[in-house]
Structure formats: structure tokens, C-alpha cells
Enzyme design. Structure first.
Site, mmCIF file in Angstrom:
data_model
loop_
_atom_site.group_PDB
_atom_site.id
_atom_site.type_symbol
_atom_site.label_atom_id
_atom_site.label_comp_id
_atom_site.label_asym_id
_atom_site.label_seq_id
_atom_site.Cartn_x
_atom_site.Cartn_y
_atom_site.Cartn_z
ATOM 1 N N PHE A 106 2.694 -6.104 -7.297
ATOM 2 C CA PHE A 106 2.955 -4.860 -8.034
ATOM 3 C C PHE A 106 2.999 -3.646 -7.122
ATOM 4 O O PHE A 106 3.530 -2.609 -7.485
ATOM 5 C CB PHE A 106 1.897 -4.674 -9.135
ATOM 6 C CG PHE A 106 0.615 -4.057 -8.651
ATOM 7 C CD1 PHE A 106 -0.383 -4.832 -8.125
ATOM 8 C CD2 PHE A 106 0.422 -2.687 -8.727
ATOM 9 C CE1 PHE A 106 -1.569 -4.259 -7.680
ATOM 10 C CE2 PHE A 106 -0.749 -2.104 -8.290
ATOM 11 C CZ PHE A 106 -1.743 -2.890 -7.755
ATOM 12 N N LYS A 107 2.464 -3.769 -5.916
ATOM 13 C CA LYS A 107 2.422 -2.608 -5.024
ATOM 14 C C LYS A 107 3.803 -2.163 -4.548
ATOM 15 O O LYS A 107 3.940 -1.086 -3.983
ATOM 16 C CB LYS A 107 1.530 -2.912 -3.831
ATOM 17 C CG LYS A 107 0.077 -3.076 -4.241
ATOM 18 C CD LYS A 107 -0.838 -3.269 -3.043
ATOM 19 C CE LYS A 107 -2.285 -3.267 -3.466
ATOM 20 N NZ LYS A 107 -2.676 -4.531 -4.130
#
Ligand code: PLP
Length: 431
Positions: A106-107
Site C-alpha cells: 500500500f505504500k
């Protein structure tokens, strides 16, 4: 938007300056001076809006006027060039898949947004490059490296603990070259993080170069994470009224961004911070005593954080009021054994392959549902299961197809520089 330091000992500043500095001069985290809720119509009509439109409306107030609206729209379009599917398991549980970006964690969103903001600010400022210095326990390094690859005026130096990241994670951060350098540290993640902190405190070093961080302490990496919660709401609000988010948490940037979405008016009933055995916040909510401990290694390694940086921002959001915090946040902690069993259960019951972080999120949701059976819990699935192939493969004993993003890095040649100490790091930065 003006930003102030949560340590209260530094002058207020602009979005641009907060992004370039990362941390305030008094070592505090920056926080926006005000939060203006979006109109109720925005949420009522959210179905009609694209992801880009939602993101633009949600983040505009935090970024303008320093990035003009047309440029901001372009930055968001470039950042969000992949999907955020919601997979419903049953009437109480969904997974929000945040792993469809280039490094499958998700980063990617925060890293891509921050890279483009920093690129925007360093345009026309060719005489002074910015160096992004970042320590990684696995996923941050790859997402930051990929997000910043080829951004002019920005160099990226990543520190990672030798032998303590997965093979795929290592490939993702050591095979890009160009403006990306990987430093392989003979030590642990905590050692990497200590070296980065020491660099930011080294007056001699910072007088000679412009250093910034790309961890979630940086407002440009942290704030865009609030988009996810709005995307999930868009997908589910017609069906469910009582939406709760279970967020697998390490540095607490992601869950804290969800709380910012709530402050903007997003109808969220509750947040769950799901932890592995690094559980300082779970203990805090039980005892009202905040007692950080050194991190311990687990199979959900991106959450192996002993003292989460963003917890001070959460305290700020709820006015440092323990009662208000507890109304909005629950936290549970789970062992590796429970996490492996959860991966098996999710696979057997729903034919869904979760990664260890998503499995911790699922466990948190299930614990909450025991006392709140009418909630619909959205578990954030923060990484693709193939990033943790050994653990996931052993748990579910099934071959998992490798996605193209992973295949693309597997055969590339690793290039890293080995370092042992802070003086090695400093020598490298000044060379
Ligand atoms: C970074 C990360 C987390 C933890 O997110 P925080 O914002 O640090 O709480 C969870 N899962 C994965 C896969 C991550 O990479």
C-alpha cells in the site's frame, strides 16, 4: 495550508517546507493547522466521482496553494494509475486490496504522491538536489525507490538490514539504479533507523546537503493514504451503514490517515488497529500507560515497530483525550501462530489468499465483531501475498501465481553497498 510541529517548539510552515524537511526543526511531526470537513453532498454523491476526483477534493486543502489545482490533479492522476478493489467475504467482512501498485504494497500511493510533490518543488531549483534518506524493514524501501525512480533533482538512499528482508523485497530495492542507492546494513532495522535519525541530527551533514525523509512522518507520504478509506466507502456505502476499518498497523500512519478521512466527514463508525506482538498501542488502550519497547521480529515484518511515530498525530486528532480515543479506536494484538492459522482459515472458508499483514487485520476484525455483530469490517490488505511467499506458501500449501510486477524483478541483478556504521553512511552521503 499551514503546518505546525507537534513538539510546539518550531515555527509554523508551509506544505512545501514540511515536505522538504520531513521532520520539523524541533524533531516534531508536522500536523495541518486546520481540517475543514467536506460537504455532506460530497459523500452522498460519491458514486458519481472518479477516484481522481475523490482524492483531489479530499487532499486539496492540505496542499494548496503551493501546488496549483491543475498540477495537483495531474500528480493525483499519475499517482493513482491502478485499482483499489474491495472483495466482500460475507456481510460482516471485506478486504480492501491496496497492493495493485508497482511494488504491491500500500505504500506505493504515498511514495508516488510524495515523489511527485518533491519533484514539483525541486523543478527550477537545479543547483540544490534533495536527498531522500529512508530506513526500511521491507516494503517502504521498494515503494520509495520505485516512486522516486528518475525524479529529477532527487536522490534516494535506502538503508535495509542485511538478510532480514524477503528476497523479493530486496530485489525491489536493489535493482533500480539511476538515482536510487541501496545501503545494506550489517545490523537490524532498528540500527538502520538509528543511523537515519543520527543523520538528521548531524549539523555538520545537514549544513552540507538537503536531507529529507520518506517515512510516513512526511506529510506528503502520510496524507494521501486517506484516499483508501474514501474509495472503500464509495464501494460499500450503498450496502452497509456501519462501516469499520481494521488496519494492520506498524508506524500507525495508515490508520491515522483513516482518522483524517473521518475528520473530513467520512462516515466511519470505528477503527481497529490490528497489531502483531509489537503491541504498545494495544497495551496503551488497556492500561492508559504508553510504554514503548524494542521491536521484535515477526512474520508480518512491516509492522515490527516498537514505538510508532504517528501515534502522536492520533493523539492530536482526538485532542489527547483518552476517552474520545477509545470511542474511536480499538486495538488487538496477535501472535505469529494465530496469524498463520488465520491465513489458513481465510483460504479454507473464503478461498482467499491473504498475506500475513492482511491476516492480522482479519483477526482484529473478527475480535471486534464478537461484540459488534452488526458492523461491516473492512480489512486493509496491505501487501500482495507473493511478497511473503515462504510464509504464505507454507501456511496454505498451494502454488500462488506470481504477478508480473514480481516476475519483472526476480531475475535482475542486486546492487548494494555494504555498510557497518554511521560513519560509513556519512562518508557515503558526502562522497
Ligand atoms: C508499512 C506496512 C504496514 C504498516 O503500516 P503503518 O502505516 O506503518 O501502520 C502494514 N502492512 C504492510 C504490508 C506494510 O508495508
Amino acid at each position: 495550508m499551514k503546518y505546525f510541529s507537534l513538539n510546539q517548539q518550531a515555527p509554523d510552515t508551509t506544505f512545501k517546507d514540511a515536505v522538504i524537511r520531513g521532520l520539523a526543526p524541533d524533531k516534531g511531526l508536522y500536523f495541518p493547522e486546520s481540517i475543514t470537513p467536506l460537504s455532506p453532498d460530497f459523500f452522498k454523491n460519491i458514486d458519481k466521482l472518479s477516484h481522481t476526483d475523490i482524492a483531489f477534493e479530499a487532499i486539496k486543502q492540505f496542499v494548496s496553494p503551493e501546488i496549483p489545482e491543475a498540477d495537483l490533479k495531474k500528480i493525483i492522476e499519475d499517482t493513482l494509475s491502478f485499482d483499489f478493489p474491495v472483495v466482500e467475504l460475507n456481510k460482516n467482512l471485506s478486504f480492501l486490496e491496496l497492493f495493485h501498485g508497482p511494488t504491491m504494497a500500500f505504500k506505493d500511493v504515498g511514495a508516488r504522491f510524495m515523489a511527485r510533490c518533491l519533484g514539483y518543488f525541486s523543478k527550477g531549483n537545479a543547483q540544490e538536489d534533495v536527498t531522500v534518506l529512508v530506513a526500511t524493514s521491507g516494503d517502504t524501501g521498494g515503494a520509495v525507490a520505485n516512486g522516486f525512480l528518475g525524479v529529477e533533482g532527487v536522490n534516494v538512499v535506502i538503508l535495509y538490514p542485511s538478510g532480514k528482508v524477503s528476497d523479493i523485497q530486496e530485489k525491489q530495492l536493489t535493482t533500480l539504479k539511476k538515482n536510487i542507492t541501496a545501503l545494506e546494513v550489517n545490523g537490524t532495522f532498528d540500527d538502520c533507523q538509528d543511523m537515519v535519525k543520527q543523520a538528521f541530527l548531524d549539523d555538520d551533514l545537514i549544513s552540507k546537503m538537503k536531507l529529507t525523509s520518506a517515512n510516513s512522518i512526511n506529510v506528503a507520504r502520510w496524507l494521501p493514504q486517506l484516499f483508501y478509506f474514501m474509495f472503500a466507502y464509495k464501494a460499500l456505502h450503498d450496502k452497509y451503514e456501519n462501516i469499520v476499518f481494521s488496519v494492520p498497523s506498524g508506524n500507525f500512519g495508515n490508520v491515522c490517515a483513516g482518522m483524517m478521512a473521518q475528520q473530513l466527514g467520512l462516515p466511519v463508525s470505528h477503527f481497529i488497529a490490528s497489531n502483531n506482538e509489537n503491541n504498545v498501542v494495544t497495551r496503551f488502550l488497556d492500561t492508559e500507560t504508553y510504554n514503548p519497547k524494542p521491536s521484535i521480529q515477526t512474520i508480518s515484518n512491516a509492522m515490527d515497530v516498537g514505538n510508532p511515530s504517528n501515534f502522536v498525530r492520533i493523539q492530536e486528532i482526538y485532542n489527547n483525550n483518552f476517552g474520545t480515543l477509545k470511542e474511536n479506536l480499538s486495538s488487538y494484538s496477535f501472535s505469529d501462530k494465530a496469524t498463520i492459522e488465520a491465513m489458513q482459515e481465510i483460504y479454507n472458508e473464503f478461498s482467499y489468499v491473504a498475506d500475513p499483514h492482511g491476516a492480522v487485520g482479519y483477526l482484529g476484525a473478527k475480535a471486534y465483531l464478537e461484540t459488534h455483530p452488526n458492523a461491516h469490517c473492512v480489512c486493509l490488505e496491505t501487501a500482495h501475498p507473493t511478497k511473503f511467499l515462504d510464509v504464505v506458501g507454507e501456511a496454505i500449501r498451494e502454488n500462488i501465481d506470481l504477478p508480473p510486477q514480481i516476475v519483472a524483478v526476480m531475475d535482475k541483478k542486486k546492487k548494494s553497498i555494504k555498510i557497518d556504521s554511521y560513519s560509513d553512511l556519512k562518508a557515503h552521503l558526502l562522497s
